[in-house]
Design an enzyme around this catalytic site. Structure first.
Site, mmCIF file in Angstrom:
data_model
loop_
_atom_site.group_PDB
_atom_site.id
_atom_site.type_symbol
_atom_site.label_atom_id
_atom_site.label_comp_id
_atom_site.label_asym_id
_atom_site.label_seq_id
_atom_site.Cartn_x
_atom_site.Cartn_y
_atom_site.Cartn_z
ATOM 1 N N GLU A 293 0.890 -1.201 0.102
ATOM 2 C CA GLU A 293 0.027 0.015 -0.136
ATOM 3 C C GLU A 293 1.058 1.071 0.079
ATOM 4 O O GLU A 293 1.884 1.336 0.877
ATOM 5 C CB GLU A 293 -0.923 -0.121 1.282
ATOM 6 C CG GLU A 293 -1.956 -1.032 1.017
ATOM 7 C CD GLU A 293 -2.671 -1.044 -0.256
ATOM 8 O OE1 GLU A 293 -3.123 -0.116 -0.491
ATOM 9 O OE2 GLU A 293 -2.920 -2.269 -0.956
ATOM 10 N N CYS A 327 -1.727 9.059 4.157
ATOM 11 C CA CYS A 327 -1.918 8.779 2.799
ATOM 12 C C CYS A 327 -3.203 9.253 2.078
ATOM 13 O O CYS A 327 -3.314 9.621 0.946
ATOM 14 C CB CYS A 327 -1.774 7.303 2.521
ATOM 15 S SG CYS A 327 -2.799 6.306 3.728
HETATM 16 P P1 NAP Z 1 8.815 4.954 3.430
HETATM 17 O O1 NAP Z 1 9.885 5.727 3.340
HETATM 18 O O2 NAP Z 1 8.464 4.167 2.082
HETATM 19 O O3 NAP Z 1 9.122 3.955 4.693
HETATM 20 C C1 NAP Z 1 8.249 2.656 4.767
HETATM 21 C C2 NAP Z 1 8.894 1.610 5.588
HETATM 22 O O4 NAP Z 1 9.675 1.044 4.499
HETATM 23 C C3 NAP Z 1 9.792 2.155 6.545
HETATM 24 O O5 NAP Z 1 9.714 1.064 7.718
HETATM 25 C C4 NAP Z 1 11.184 2.104 6.134
HETATM 26 O O6 NAP Z 1 12.235 1.967 7.176
HETATM 27 C C5 NAP Z 1 11.066 0.702 5.076
HETATM 28 N N1 NAP Z 1 12.129 0.909 4.060
HETATM 29 C C6 NAP Z 1 12.647 1.961 3.652
HETATM 30 N N2 NAP Z 1 13.514 1.495 2.501
HETATM 31 C C7 NAP Z 1 13.424 0.179 2.517
HETATM 32 C C8 NAP Z 1 13.757 -0.787 1.718
HETATM 33 N N3 NAP Z 1 14.857 -0.661 0.850
HETATM 34 N N4 NAP Z 1 13.481 -1.902 1.712
HETATM 35 C C9 NAP Z 1 12.421 -2.301 2.811
HETATM 36 N N5 NAP Z 1 12.087 -1.395 3.495
HETATM 37 C C10 NAP Z 1 12.477 -0.011 3.300
HETATM 38 O O7 NAP Z 1 7.438 5.500 3.921
HETATM 39 P P2 NAP Z 1 7.205 6.578 5.197
HETATM 40 O O8 NAP Z 1 7.893 7.843 5.051
HETATM 41 O O9 NAP Z 1 7.387 5.650 6.230
HETATM 42 O O10 NAP Z 1 5.489 6.722 5.081
HETATM 43 C C11 NAP Z 1 4.980 7.560 4.228
HETATM 44 C C12 NAP Z 1 4.453 6.880 3.054
HETATM 45 O O11 NAP Z 1 3.507 5.933 3.417
HETATM 46 C C13 NAP Z 1 3.625 7.791 2.091
HETATM 47 O O12 NAP Z 1 4.039 7.721 0.779
HETATM 48 C C14 NAP Z 1 2.442 7.414 2.367
HETATM 49 O O13 NAP Z 1 1.234 7.865 1.412
HETATM 50 C C15 NAP Z 1 2.441 6.141 2.443
HETATM 51 N N6 NAP Z 1 1.352 5.394 3.385
HETATM 52 C C16 NAP Z 1 0.494 4.731 2.594
HETATM 53 C C17 NAP Z 1 -0.806 4.153 3.133
HETATM 54 C C18 NAP Z 1 -1.759 3.387 2.475
HETATM 55 O O14 NAP Z 1 -2.510 2.621 3.017
HETATM 56 N N7 NAP Z 1 -1.635 3.605 1.098
HETATM 57 C C19 NAP Z 1 -0.770 4.451 4.412
HETATM 58 C C20 NAP Z 1 0.052 5.220 5.350
HETATM 59 C C21 NAP Z 1 1.241 5.502 4.447
HETATM 60 P P3 NAP Z 1 13.052 3.150 7.603
HETATM 61 O O15 NAP Z 1 12.032 3.840 8.544
HETATM 62 O O16 NAP Z 1 13.863 2.337 8.483
HETATM 63 O O17 NAP Z 1 13.820 3.776 6.462
#
Ligand code: NAP
Length: 523
Positions: A293, A327
Site C-alpha cells: 500500500e 496517505c
Molecule cells: P517509506 O519511506 O517508504 O518507509 C516505509 C517503511 O519502509 C519504513 O519502515 C522504512 O524503514 C522501510 N524501508 C525503507 N527503505 C526500505 C527498503 N529498501 N526495503 C525495505 N523497507 C524499506 O514511507 P514512510 O515515509 O514511512 O511513510 C509515508 C508514505 O507511506 C507515504 O507515501 C504515504 O502515502 C504512504 N502510506 C500509504 C498508506 C496506504 O494505505 N496506502 C498508509 C500510510 C502511509 P526506515 O524507516 O528504517 O527507512
C-alpha cells in the site's frame, strides 16, 4: 472453555473515541503524558524470537515537537541479524501454523483487550514519538484495536466451512492455510494502527512474522511487540527487528525463506520491494507475494451547488489533520469555477487561523511534521508551489524547537504543476479551478495515484457520475476523504497507490492465506 467460534464472539463494532473535553479523560491523558515523559530515553534491545540483543549500534527517536528530547534509544539490526530473524521465523512456522485458529483468535482478542486497557498510555507515546495531537493519537490507537477485533472475527469466519459445491459421491471442502514467514514493513504515520493491523493479520492467519518498524517510530513498534507477548503469542512467532530500511530491508525481502512481504509506505520503496521480491533466489521454492500500500495525491471535488461551508470544513480537516501526513490526506482541491473565488477566500481565511504548536498541548490543531528531512522536503515544495500558483495561506510564524510548518494553500494551480502531481506528504494544499463537473472528474483522475477522493455536491447525477468515473479505491460523498473506519470502509488504492489490499475489509485476510481443496470419495 467454549471453543472460539463466530457464535461465541459479539458482532464487531468500532472502538469509541475518548472525548477529551470531558475533565476525567483530560486528566487521564495528562497523567499518561507525564508517565510517558518519565520513561524518555529508555533503551530497547531488539528481539529475535526469545533472544534480546543489544547491538550497540543505536537509533535515537526524538520528539518532533521538541527535537532535543530523546523518546527512545533502539538497538539496530544489521544484515546478519536480519537473516537470522527470517531463519528463526521459518523454524517457528510449522508449530505456529498448526496452532488451531480458535487459539490464535483468542490471543488476538486478548491483545485487543490489553491495548484498550492501555489506550491513553499508547496515545501519549504517539503524541511524543509521532507528533500526533490527542484526537489524532486516539484515532490511531482506536483503529489498532479495531484491526485486532475485526481480523479476529474474520479468521473465525475463514476457519469455518467454505461454500463449495458437493459432488455426488464426494465430500468436498476448501481450507485456508497460512503462507509462511511474512516480513511486515509499516510506515511511521500510523505507527500503531497500520503496524498492528498488518502484523496481526499475518499472525492470526497462522504465519510467523518479522516486523521491521519505521525508524521514525520504533518505540511504538517495540511497545506493540510487548503487548503481543503479554497476550500470549509465542516469542518465536513474532520478531521485532528495529533497523534502517536501507540496511536490512533488501535482506529481509530477498531472503529465500521469506514467503510474503506486507508493506505500507512510499511509492518508490514499494516498487523496489515488488521488484526485489519478484526475483527468484537460490533455494526459494515459491513465488513471493507482495502486499503493498503506497502513496496518494488525494483530490476533493467541490461542485457548483455544494454547501460551501461544509466543503471548506471537509477540505480543511482532510488537508491539515495530522499536518497532511496521511496517505488519504487531501492535497488537491478541484473547485467548480462558479464557486471557486468564494471557496478559496473562505478556505484561506480558515487555514490561516489554524494554530500550530507542540502536540502535548491540546490547544493546537496542528503539530510538527515527522523529521527534519520531511520538513526540508515540504519547504522545498512550498517554494516550488509559489512559482506554480498563488500562495493564499502559509508563511506564518511557527514555534521554534520542533519541525513545524504552517498550513499552506496554493491556489490557481494547473494540473501539470509538480505540486498537483507529486506526493508532498505535508500540510500543503493545491487548489485548481474546473470548468464544470466533468472537467473536475478528469482533473481528479489526472494522477498516477488513486487512493482516496471526495465529492461535495447536491446533484444526484453528478454523484452518480463520480461513483462510476472517479478512479480511487476509497471514494466519499459530502464528507472528508480521511478517517476510513475498519469494517465500513475497507481501505486501499489503485494504480501507484498500491495493490488495493482493502485493509479492514472482508477480503484482507485472504492475502495472508492460500486455499487447499480437499475432495474425499465417500460411499
Ligand atoms: P517509506 O519511506 O517508504 O518507509 C516505509 C517503511 O519502509 C519504513 O519502515 C522504512 O524503514 C522501510 N524501508 C525503507 N527503505 C526500505 C527498503 N529498501 N526495503 C525495505 N523497507 C524499506 O514511507 P514512510 O515515509 O514511512 O511513510 C509515508 C508514505 O507511506 C507515504 O507515501 C504515504 O502515502 C504512504 N502510506 C500509504 C498508506 C496506504 O494505505 N496506502 C498508509 C500510510 C502511509 P526506515 O524507516 O528504517 O527507512
Amino acid at each position: 472453555m467454549v471453543a472460539m467460534s463466530t457464535a461465541t464472539v459479539s458482532p464487531f463494532r468500532n472502538e469509541p473515541y475518548a472525548d477529551f473535553s470531558a475533565p476525567a479523560n483530560r486528566e487521564a491523558m495528562e497523567k499518561a503524558l507525564a508517565q510517558a515523559r518519565s520513561c524518555f530515553g529508555r533503551e530497547y534491545p531488539l528481539r529475535i524470537g526469545g533472544e534480546r540483543i543489544s547491538t550497540g549500534d543505536t537509533l535515537v527517536s526524538v520528539n518532533p515537537s521538541s527535537v532535543k528530547e530523546v523518546v527512545g534509544v533502539h538497538h539496530r539490526a544489521d544484515a546478519a541479524l536480519a537473516r537470522r530473524a527470517v531463519e528463526s521465523a521459518s523454524a517457528a512456522f510449522p508449530a505456529w501454523s498448526r496452532t488451531p485458529a480458535g487459539e490464535r483468535v483468542r490471543l488476538l482478542l486478548e491483545a485487543a483487550r490489553i491495548l484498550r486497557a492501555r489506550k491513553m498510555e499508547f496515545d501519549a507515546w504517539l503524541v511524543y514519538e509521532a507528533g500526533k495531537t490527542w484526537p489524532e493519537a486516539e484515532a490511531d490507537v482506536s483503529e489498532g484495536i479495531d484491526f485486532c477485533e475485526y481480523y479476529a472475527r474474520e479468521m473465525l469466519r475463514l476457519a469455518g466451512p467454505q461454500p463449495v459445491v458437493q459432488l455426488p459421491g464426494e465430500r468436498d471442502e476448501m481450507l485456508y492455510i497460512p503462507l509462511g514467514v511474512g516480513v511486515v514493513i509499516p510506515p511511521w504515520n500510523f505507527p500503531l494502527a497500520i503496524l498492528a493491523g498488518m502484523t496481526v493479520a499475518a499472525l492470526v492467519t497462522g504465519n510467523t512474522v518479522v516486523l521491521k518498524p519505521s525508524s521514525e517510530t520504533p518505540t511504538i513498534g517495540a511497545m506493540f511487540g510487548e503487548v503481543l507477548l503479554e497476550a500470549g503469542f509465542p516469542e518465536s512467532c513474532i520478531t521485532v527487528l528495529t533497523g534502517s530500511g536501507s540496511a536490512v530491508g533488501d535482506v529481509l525481502v530477498q531472503h529465500p525463506k521469506t514467503r510474503f512481504v506486507c508493506f505500507t509506505g512510499s511509492r518508490d520503496v514499494g516498487l523496489r520491494i515488488n521488484e526485489l521480491a519478484a526475483r527468484h533466489q537460490p533455494g526459494q521454492i515459491w513465488i513471493k507475494r507482495v502486499i503493498a500500500e503506497m502513496g496518494g495525491k488525494d483530490p476533493i471535488i467541490v461542485d457548483a451547488d455544494a454547501d460551501l461551508d461544509n466543503a471548506v470544513q471537509g477540505v480543511l480537516v482532510s488537508a491539515f489533520g495530522y499536518q497532511g501526513q496521511k496517505c488519504s490526506a487531501c492535497s488537491r482541491a478541484i473547485v467548480d469555477a462558479k464557486v471557486y473565488d468564494a471557496f478559496v477566500e473562505r478556505l484561506a481565511s480558515r487555514a490561516s487561523a489554524i494554530q500550530v504548536g507542540p502536540c502535548d498541548d491540546p490547544r493546537y490543531y496542528m503539530g510538527p511534521v515527522i523529521s527534519e528531512s520531511a520538513r526540508k522536503t515540504i519547504l522545498s515544495y512550498i517554494e516550488i508551489g509559489k512559482s506554480e500558483g498563488r500562495m493564499v495561506a502559509g508563511g506564518a510564524a511557527v514555534p521554534q524547537g520542533g519541525y513545524f510548518i504552517p498550513p499552506t494553500v496554493i491556489a490557481d494551480v494547473e494540473p501539470t504543476a509538480r505540486i498537483f502531481q507529486e506526493e508532498i506528504f505535508g500540510p500543503v494544499l493545491a487548489v485548481t479551478r474546473a470548468r464544470d463537473f466533468e472537467d473536475a472528474i478528469d482533473k481528479a483522475n489526472d494522477s498516477e495515484y488513486g487512493l482516496t477522493g471526495a465529492v461535495y455536491s447536491n446533484d444526484p447525477a453528478h454523484l452518480s457520475l463520480a461513483r462510476d468515473r472517479f478512479h480511487v479505491g476509497n471514494l466519499y460523498f459530502n464528507r472528508k476523504c480521511t478517517g476510513a473506519m475498519v469494517g465500513a470502509h475497507p481501505f486501499g488504492g489503485f494504480n501507484m497507490s498500491g495493490t488495493d489490499s482493502k485493509a479492514g475489509g472482508p477480503d484482507y485476510l485472504l492475502l495472508f492465506l492460500q486455499a487447499k481443496a480437499v475432495a474425499a470419495k465417500i460411499g
